[in-house]
Design a protein around this motif. Sequence first.
Motif, PDB file in Angstrom:
ATOM      1  N   ASP A 173       5.808  26.814  75.547  1.00 49.47           N
ATOM      2  CA  ASP A 173       6.001  26.182  76.921  1.00 49.47           C
ATOM      3  C   ASP A 173       4.919  25.902  77.645  1.00 49.47           C
ATOM      4  O   ASP A 173       4.420  27.266  77.851  1.00 49.47           O
ATOM      5  CB  ASP A 173       7.316  26.669  77.473  1.00 49.47           C
ATOM      6  CG  ASP A 173       8.641  26.352  76.717  1.00 49.47           C
ATOM      7  OD1 ASP A 173       8.629  25.844  75.694  1.00 49.47           O
ATOM      8  OD2 ASP A 173       9.377  26.954  77.226  1.00 49.47           O
ATOM      9  N   VAL A 185       6.296  20.735  79.105  1.00 52.30           N
ATOM     10  CA  VAL A 185       6.175  20.168  77.804  1.00 52.30           C
ATOM     11  C   VAL A 185       6.282  21.363  76.738  1.00 52.30           C
ATOM     12  O   VAL A 185       5.620  22.199  77.050  1.00 52.30           O
ATOM     13  CB  VAL A 185       5.176  19.214  77.341  1.00 52.30           C
ATOM     14  CG1 VAL A 185       5.309  17.832  78.178  1.00 52.30           C
ATOM     15  CG2 VAL A 185       3.719  19.748  77.379  1.00 52.30           C
ATOM     16  N   ALA A 228      10.582  18.048  76.453  1.00 56.05           N
ATOM     17  CA  ALA A 228      10.106  18.290  77.837  1.00 56.05           C
ATOM     18  C   ALA A 228      11.008  19.163  78.522  1.00 56.05           C
ATOM     19  O   ALA A 228      12.276  19.142  78.341  1.00 56.05           O
ATOM     20  CB  ALA A 228       9.914  16.990  78.562  1.00 56.05           C
TER      21      ALA A 228
END
Length: 401
Positions: A183, A196, A228
């Motif tokens: 992440d 994202v 996302a």
Amino acid sequence: MNGKSIVALLFAVSLSSGVSAQEQIPAADSAGRSTVPAETVLASDSVPAKRNHFFRRFYNYFKNANEDKTLTKKFDFSVIGGPHYSSDTKLGLGLVAAGLFRMDRTDMITPPSNISLFGDITTTGFYLLGVRGNLIFRDTKHRLDFTTYFFSFPSAFWGIGHYAAEHNTPSSYKRFQTQFKIDYMTRVARNLYVGVNGSFQYVAGSNFTNIEQLGGQKTFYTNTGLGAFVLYDSRDVINNAYRGIYAKIDQRFFPKFIGNNGTFYHTEVNFNAYHKLWKGAVMAYDFYGVVNKGDTPWTMLALLGGSYRMRGYYEGRYRDNDMVEIQAELRQRIYGRSGAAVWVGAGNVFPNFGSFKLNQTLPNYGIGYRWEFKKRVNVRLDYGFGKRGNNSFLFQINEAF
């Protein structure tokens, strides 16, 4: 690793350098006479200096392990582990190496980053090796979280759904899994991030004693996803919060054109809150939900149980497209670096929200011991209880949530 088990021993290893020459040579005055007091010399005669030095260093390692050394050291690294026994994995040895550091050593306000290497091996053939970390950049404007691991485990499979978990005889099989998830996020407002992510998972099952429980699905799948998320995080410390809120909505997409067997969507909702009650006491709350839509393979279904939520349940006995879990935990510092925790929780798995049944909700509760191994890094020993004899002892580093 679930089932009734007992941790027999905890040990720690200091990776500091050896004793220096100055430490080996007694002090002396200008005439060459020793300046060491007589009682110290007598004590040295009765206990070999090398042995005394080893135990002194061992004691000091534990005594000072929870101090924030990132203010003076580039990388504060320690190792802790211990043997364990469970009815599923039998005798084993777990090991965790934890490190704290700062991405920018001129910034002493931003919380330190952390990384840990974890591994386990047992007499049944189970083995696990992985790495997880949180990289926090200057002023917490950017953050990178990652985890990767692989393991091989003689496992059990009841089938899919609540009814299968309650009534089926489990099929034994060997599960090999490797996974990577990352992440990246950037701060857009106070404590608010957008980011994202990417993930990769490969799972292969073999030697099924009742392969019909797969419902015609393949024994192996490779899944690659992109997604996302939106994150609000006001926690004071990531791995052991005393106050703050953590809320995350994560939407991932697994399209067929990048190697998935079919297209499906995976949504996760996570909400945690922390606040102090009285001296040494922290109340922590956790809500977690998973929703899968599309051609979701059995390897990507929501799994109830494990080391972090619904502790005590065999992870994967209850599995389905969707899942909701909730828990509340009281953490109390008792004396020095020792503490205790008690928790209650509940969880449910179901194929879709229209099929949710309240009477299929599973209870969970437990008690645990905490020891502050490093500054705001706890070793936890938890014993969790659940329905139908789902009880287990867990040894982990960092809080469950």
